[in-house]
Design an enzyme around this catalytic site. Structure first.
Site, PDB file in Angstrom:
ATOM      1  N   HIS A   8       0.844  -1.205   0.000  1.00 52.07           N
ATOM      2  CA  HIS A   8       0.000   0.000   0.000  1.00 52.07           C
ATOM      3  C   HIS A   8       0.878   1.254   0.000  1.00 52.07           C
ATOM      4  CE1 HIS A   8      -3.654   2.328   1.467  1.00 52.07           C
ATOM      5  NE2 HIS A   8      -2.667   3.189   1.659  1.00 52.07           N
ATOM      6  N   GLU A   9       1.837   1.295   0.918  1.00 53.01           N
ATOM      7  CA  GLU A   9       2.702   2.477   1.021  1.00 53.01           C
ATOM      8  C   GLU A   9       3.675   2.553  -0.155  1.00 53.01           C
ATOM      9  OE1 GLU A   9       1.632   4.635   2.932  1.00 53.01           O
ATOM     10  OE2 GLU A   9       0.381   3.365   4.194  1.00 53.01           O
ATOM     11  N   HIS A  64       2.039   4.203  -3.105  1.00 51.42           N
ATOM     12  CA  HIS A  64       2.010   5.666  -3.055  1.00 51.42           C
ATOM     13  C   HIS A  64       3.298   6.257  -3.638  1.00 51.42           C
ATOM     14  CE1 HIS A  64      -1.739   6.334  -0.986  1.00 51.42           C
ATOM     15  NE2 HIS A  64      -1.394   5.547   0.013  1.00 51.42           N
TER      16      HIS A  64
END
Length: 168
Positions: free
Chosen positions: A78-79, A82
């Site tokens: 998820h990170e 980004h």
């Protein structure tokens, strides 16, 4: 709660996941994006954050320790997504179509905006507020901003201003 010491094996598992997903992204995107810095300094209820300008991922060591495999499988990509979106597209909506595409089509991970981890061990003191339709819990920081007259928080459901105190 004091931050737990993370076992080396767990840190290595996080790093392996990060490197595997980064290699997959570099292959699918035909790029050579560098490995981001990884730090275990995230606090509160957030599992992790991506710091774009620093090209850094901050992970919550308490939630990692309590949710090892799910954390590795969900939060790390998820990170990373980004950061990859920022490198690939520039500044766009944090969980917009580019991020969703990066998660699902490139990294092969379901695009969920928030984690589902138990938060009891990382929640701070909260203060009861209410509106017409429900009870709310504000953090100390938000409660103090209300007390200083700096802001008014509104319910996302009914739109009413939140009022300090419980409805009971």
């Amino acid at each position: 709660m004091k931050t737990p010491r993370l076992p080396i094996a767990l840190q290595l598992a996080v790093m392996r996941s990060l490197r595997d997903k980064l290699a997959l992204a570099n292959q699918k995107l035909d790029r050579n994006y560098p490995e981001p810095k990884l730090v275990y300094q995230q606090r509160g209820t957030a599992a992790g954050t991506a710091w774009l300008a620093k090209y850094e991922i901050r992970l919550n060591p308490i939630l990692l320790r309590e949710n090892e495999q799910a954390f590795i499988d969900e939060v790390v990509p998820h990170e990373l997504a980004h950061l990859l979106v920022w490198k690939h597209f520039g500044r766009v909506a944090p969980h917009g179509k580019e991020w969703k595409w990066m998660m699902e089509s490139v990294l092969g991970v379901p695009a969920r905006r928030t984690h589902q981890f138990e938060l009891e061990s990382v929640q701070r003191n909260t203060f009861p507020y209410h509106c017409k339709c429900q009870q709310h819990q504000l953090t100390l920081r938000r409660h103090n901003r209300v007390l200083r007259g700096e802001t008014v928080y509104r319910c996302v459901h009914c739109g009413e201003a939140l009022i300090a105190g419980s409805t009971n």
